[in-house]
Design a protein around this motif. Structure first.
Motif, PDB file in Angstrom:
ATOM      1  N   ALA A  63     -12.376 -15.054   7.019  1.00 55.73           N
ATOM      2  CA  ALA A  63     -13.232 -15.569   5.640  1.00 55.73           C
ATOM      3  C   ALA A  63     -13.219 -14.426   4.634  1.00 55.73           C
ATOM      4  CB  ALA A  63     -14.559 -16.156   5.651  1.00 55.73           C
ATOM      5  N   GLY A  64     -13.606 -13.145   5.286  1.00 55.26           N
ATOM      6  CA  GLY A  64     -13.853 -12.001   4.655  1.00 55.26           C
ATOM      7  C   GLY A  64     -12.614 -10.975   4.424  1.00 55.26           C
ATOM      8  N   ALA A  65     -11.707 -11.607   4.946  1.00 51.61           N
ATOM      9  CA  ALA A  65     -10.257 -10.632   4.916  1.00 51.61           C
ATOM     10  C   ALA A  65      -9.650 -10.939   3.540  1.00 51.61           C
ATOM     11  CB  ALA A  65      -9.509 -10.955   6.147  1.00 51.61           C
ATOM     12  N   PRO A  66      -8.841  -9.576   3.010  1.00 53.02           N
ATOM     13  CA  PRO A  66      -8.109 -10.069   1.940  1.00 53.02           C
ATOM     14  C   PRO A  66      -6.687 -10.681   2.252  1.00 53.02           C
ATOM     15  CG  PRO A  66      -7.783  -7.623   2.698  1.00 53.02           C
ATOM     16  CD  PRO A  66      -8.880  -8.473   3.728  1.00 53.02           C
ATOM     17  N   LYS A  67      -6.272 -11.373   1.205  1.00 53.04           N
ATOM     18  CA  LYS A  67      -4.958 -12.142   1.261  1.00 53.04           C
ATOM     19  C   LYS A  67      -3.858 -11.074   1.850  1.00 53.04           C
ATOM     20  CE  LYS A  67      -6.102 -15.999  -1.837  1.00 53.04           C
ATOM     21  NZ  LYS A  67      -5.869 -16.751  -2.753  1.00 53.04           N
ATOM     22  N   GLU A  68      -3.934  -9.766   1.228  1.00 57.27           N
ATOM     23  CA  GLU A  68      -2.938  -8.958   1.566  1.00 57.27           C
ATOM     24  C   GLU A  68      -3.496  -7.359   1.707  1.00 57.27           C
ATOM     25  OE1 GLU A  68       1.255  -8.797  -0.799  1.00 57.27           O
ATOM     26  OE2 GLU A  68      -0.265  -8.199  -2.130  1.00 57.27           O
ATOM     27  N   LEU A  69      -2.915  -6.786   2.448  1.00 55.51           N
ATOM     28  CA  LEU A  69      -3.332  -5.432   2.312  1.00 55.51           C
ATOM     29  C   LEU A  69      -1.989  -4.633   1.542  1.00 55.51           C
ATOM     30  CD1 LEU A  69      -4.689  -2.682   3.411  1.00 55.51           C
ATOM     31  CD2 LEU A  69      -3.479  -2.808   5.359  1.00 55.51           C
ATOM     32  N   ARG A  70      -2.004  -3.771   0.688  1.00 59.15           N
ATOM     33  CA  ARG A  70      -1.122  -2.919   0.057  1.00 59.15           C
ATOM     34  C   ARG A  70      -1.065  -1.576   0.159  1.00 59.15           C
ATOM     35  NH1 ARG A  70      -3.342  -4.575  -5.819  1.00 59.15           N
ATOM     36  NH2 ARG A  70      -5.083  -3.613  -4.607  1.00 59.15           N
ATOM     37  N   LEU A  71      -0.065  -1.030   0.646  1.00 57.00           N
ATOM     38  CA  LEU A  71      -0.065   0.415   1.061  1.00 57.00           C
ATOM     39  C   LEU A  71       1.069   1.020   0.848  1.00 57.00           C
ATOM     40  CD1 LEU A  71      -0.217   0.793   5.127  1.00 57.00           C
ATOM     41  CD2 LEU A  71       0.551  -1.395   3.766  1.00 57.00           C
ATOM     42  N   ASP A  72       1.338   2.288   0.941  1.00 58.89           N
ATOM     43  CA  ASP A  72       2.477   2.927   0.504  1.00 58.89           C
ATOM     44  C   ASP A  72       3.217   3.578   1.779  1.00 58.89           C
ATOM     45  OD1 ASP A  72       1.063   5.368   1.255  1.00 58.89           O
ATOM     46  OD2 ASP A  72       1.577   6.546  -0.429  1.00 58.89           O
ATOM     47  N   HIS A  73       4.390   3.784   1.577  1.00 59.59           N
ATOM     48  CA  HIS A  73       5.418   4.518   2.604  1.00 59.59           C
ATOM     49  C   HIS A  73       6.019   5.836   1.809  1.00 59.59           C
ATOM     50  CE1 HIS A  73       9.220   2.644   1.384  1.00 59.59           C
ATOM     51  NE2 HIS A  73       8.443   1.643   0.837  1.00 59.59           N
ATOM     52  N   ALA A  74       6.219   6.912   2.403  1.00 59.99           N
ATOM     53  CA  ALA A  74       6.695   8.165   1.608  1.00 59.99           C
ATOM     54  C   ALA A  74       7.312   8.734   2.664  1.00 59.99           C
ATOM     55  CB  ALA A  74       5.406   9.034   1.246  1.00 59.99           C
ATOM     56  N   TYR A  75       8.530   9.480   1.911  1.00 63.94           N
ATOM     57  CA  TYR A  75       9.412  10.284   2.744  1.00 63.94           C
ATOM     58  C   TYR A  75       8.784  11.512   3.305  1.00 63.94           C
ATOM     59  CZ  TYR A  75      12.803   7.278   0.158  1.00 63.94           C
ATOM     60  OH  TYR A  75      13.288   6.148  -0.387  1.00 63.94           O
ATOM     61  N   TYR A  76       7.584  11.741   2.696  1.00 61.95           N
ATOM     62  CA  TYR A  76       6.951  13.125   3.280  1.00 61.95           C
ATOM     63  C   TYR A  76       5.963  12.524   4.237  1.00 61.95           C
ATOM     64  CZ  TYR A  76       3.920  11.557  -0.605  1.00 61.95           C
ATOM     65  OH  TYR A  76       3.069  10.625  -1.494  1.00 61.95           O
ATOM     66  N   SER A  77       5.879  11.487   4.609  1.00 63.72           N
ATOM     67  CA  SER A  77       5.054  10.872   5.576  1.00 63.72           C
ATOM     68  C   SER A  77       5.770   9.928   6.652  1.00 63.72           C
ATOM     69  CB  SER A  77       4.023   9.974   5.269  1.00 63.72           C
ATOM     70  OG  SER A  77       3.113   9.504   6.023  1.00 63.72           O
ATOM     71  N   PRO A  78       6.391  10.866   7.768  1.00 65.78           N
ATOM     72  CA  PRO A  78       7.260   9.951   8.609  1.00 65.78           C
ATOM     73  C   PRO A  78       6.824   9.039   9.334  1.00 65.78           C
ATOM     74  CG  PRO A  78       7.697  12.189   8.749  1.00 65.78           C
ATOM     75  CD  PRO A  78       6.542  12.157   8.041  1.00 65.78           C
ATOM     76  N   THR A  79       5.581   9.026   9.705  1.00 66.43           N
ATOM     77  CA  THR A  79       4.704   7.938  10.624  1.00 66.43           C
ATOM     78  C   THR A  79       4.625   6.613   9.718  1.00 66.43           C
ATOM     79  OG1 THR A  79       2.688   8.986   9.963  1.00 66.43           O
ATOM     80  CG2 THR A  79       3.545   9.597  11.970  1.00 66.43           C
ATOM     81  N   SER A  80       4.681   6.903   8.434  1.00 61.45           N
ATOM     82  CA  SER A  80       4.554   5.596   7.573  1.00 61.45           C
ATOM     83  C   SER A  80       5.979   5.074   7.463  1.00 61.45           C
ATOM     84  CB  SER A  80       4.236   5.925   6.064  1.00 61.45           C
ATOM     85  OG  SER A  80       5.481   6.793   5.395  1.00 61.45           O
ATOM     86  N   LEU A  81       6.983   5.562   7.584  1.00 61.79           N
ATOM     87  CA  LEU A  81       8.400   4.960   7.478  1.00 61.79           C
ATOM     88  C   LEU A  81       8.509   4.254   8.989  1.00 61.79           C
ATOM     89  CD1 LEU A  81      10.524   7.819   6.037  1.00 61.79           C
ATOM     90  CD2 LEU A  81       9.346   5.932   4.832  1.00 61.79           C
ATOM     91  N   VAL A  82       7.849   4.904  10.136  1.00 65.28           N
ATOM     92  CA  VAL A  82       8.135   4.433  11.388  1.00 65.28           C
ATOM     93  C   VAL A  82       7.093   3.067  11.485  1.00 65.28           C
ATOM     94  CG1 VAL A  82       7.235   4.796  13.773  1.00 65.28           C
ATOM     95  CG2 VAL A  82       8.433   6.495  12.566  1.00 65.28           C
ATOM     96  N   LEU A  83       5.975   3.081  11.074  1.00 68.09           N
ATOM     97  CA  LEU A  83       5.167   1.774  11.026  1.00 68.09           C
ATOM     98  C   LEU A  83       5.660   0.844  10.101  1.00 68.09           C
ATOM     99  CD1 LEU A  83       2.661   0.538  11.661  1.00 68.09           C
ATOM    100  CD2 LEU A  83       1.505   1.846   9.811  1.00 68.09           C
ATOM    101  N   ARG A  84       6.212   1.179   8.867  1.00 67.58           N
ATOM    102  CA  ARG A  84       7.055   0.095   8.035  1.00 67.58           C
ATOM    103  C   ARG A  84       8.380  -0.480   8.901  1.00 67.58           C
ATOM    104  NH1 ARG A  84      10.758   0.606   3.870  1.00 67.58           N
ATOM    105  NH2 ARG A  84      10.873  -0.994   2.620  1.00 67.58           N
ATOM    106  N   ARG A  85       8.922   0.259   9.673  1.00 65.43           N
ATOM    107  CA  ARG A  85      10.415  -0.095  10.284  1.00 65.43           C
ATOM    108  C   ARG A  85      10.021  -1.013  11.202  1.00 65.43           C
ATOM    109  NH1 ARG A  85      15.473   1.905  11.414  1.00 65.43           N
ATOM    110  NH2 ARG A  85      15.541   2.844   9.180  1.00 65.43           N
TER     111      ARG A  85
END
Length: 333
Positions: free
Chosen positions: A33-55
């Motif tokens: 009930a308290g959760a958002p419908k969507e989490l919006r976050l970025d991925h960036a080439y200067y953050s390799p772990t964001s690319l791993v997480l998205r992949r």
């Protein structure tokens, strides 16, 4: 799976089970009930772990249990991520620490509960045939840098070490990729670079690093909009837990993480390996004294160059920005 074998999605999910098991007990499940419908976050080439997480979709897999969608937005630099956060276009964004401090000092309501890396992602770059040999030679030169980012602030700090100021150079405000192109085409004399573009310019175009100082590279901060953090702390904890899973996988598989970076950023594997293996430290993800001290040491440049309003208490701003307690219990040393 060996480190040199690119993982399938199934293999990656299996590999992450041990990490996920250790993290599952930490973040409590958000109430539907308290959760958002969507989490919006970025991925960036200067953050390799964001690319791993998205992949590999680990965050989507977890949040889907409570009907929360995930939307990824590409950030081309800290300035873009901070613009998106300030506008409410994303909830979580990846930036350099000093850039985040500058934004917070100027009214962007963000907090940083997680460190995605300690990189050496910026340096001052010149062409291979340049006659520029020292920082002092930059006086009066045209230098490309992206305002509001670590490379721009790195440039200012570097100039100060030889008694130069922003007014002693001709600053050419360009986004990172355009700065690289301007350097290689001879339209500027130097560029405050950012990996992986900087590594690509070195290896592919023969550019040289004129000035390096890892101490002037502030950490990679994962920033959250303060309002979102207050309303949805459990969702943020689950995002950090997913980042921890990506960090553990990257540490275990640096060559594979580099392959993901190479594919996403459209750079060669040697360029990606240079960034991931030699210029990124993923070992200190929990914000603490070292991150506070790094910002305290860097913050004088913001007042010296009049980048913040007069009278802003930067020590207080640092304390308000860096959340040293939120991720405790989620992060493994």
């Amino acid at each position: 799976m060996t480190r040199e074998t690119f993982p399938t999605r199934r293999e990656a999910l299996a590999l992450g089970l041990s990490v996920a098991a250790g993290l599952a007990a930490g973040p409590a499940r958000a109430q539907t009930a308290g959760a958002p419908k969507e989490l919006r976050l970025d991925h960036a080439y200067y953050s390799p772990t964001s690319l791993v997480l998205r992949r590999f979709g680990w965050l989507e897999e977890d949040l889907a249990k409570d009907g929360v969608g995930v939307r990824w937005v590409l950030s081309a630099g800290s300035n873009r991520a901070l613009e998106y956060l300030n506008a409410g276009s994303i909830d979580i964004g990846s930036t350099a620490g000093l850039a985040a401090l500058l934004a917070r000092a100027n009214g962007n309501p963000i907090r940083a509960p997680y460190i995605f890396s300690r990189p050496e992602w910026t340096a001052l770059v010149v062409r291979g045939d340049s006659g520029i040999r020292s920082l002092a030679d930059l006086k009066g030169r045209r230098i490309a840098a992206t305002k509001g980012t670590d490379p721009y602030l790195f440039l200012l700090r570097a100039l100060h070490t030889v008694g130069l100021k922003r007014t002693d150079i001709e600053h050419v405000a360009l986004q990172h990729a355009d700065g690289r192109a301007a350097l290689e085409q001879g339209r500027v004399d130097a560029w405050a670079g950012l990996d992986p573009l900087m590594a690509a310019s070195e290896l592919d175009a023969g550019s040289k690093l004129l000035y390096r100082n890892v101490g002037f590279n502030t950490y990679g901060f994962l920033n959250v909009r303060e309002e979102f953090l207050t309303r949805h702390p459990q969702v943020v904890r689950r995002a950090i837990a997913a980042y921890e899973r990506a960090r553990a996988w990257t540490l275990a598989n640096p060559s594979d993480a580099a392959r993901i970076l190479a594919e996403e950023a459209k750079v060669s594997l040697p360029v990606a390996l240079l960034q991931v293996k030699l210029r990124s430290d993923f070992s200190h993800p929990l914000p603490g004294d070292e991150h506070l001290k790094a910002l305290q040491a860097a913050s004088p440049i913001l007042t010296a160059e009049q980048l913040v309003r007069p009278g802003v208490d930067l020590n207080r701003t640092i304390a308000d920005l860096v959340d040293t307690r939120f991720a405790a219990g989620l992060v493994k040393a």
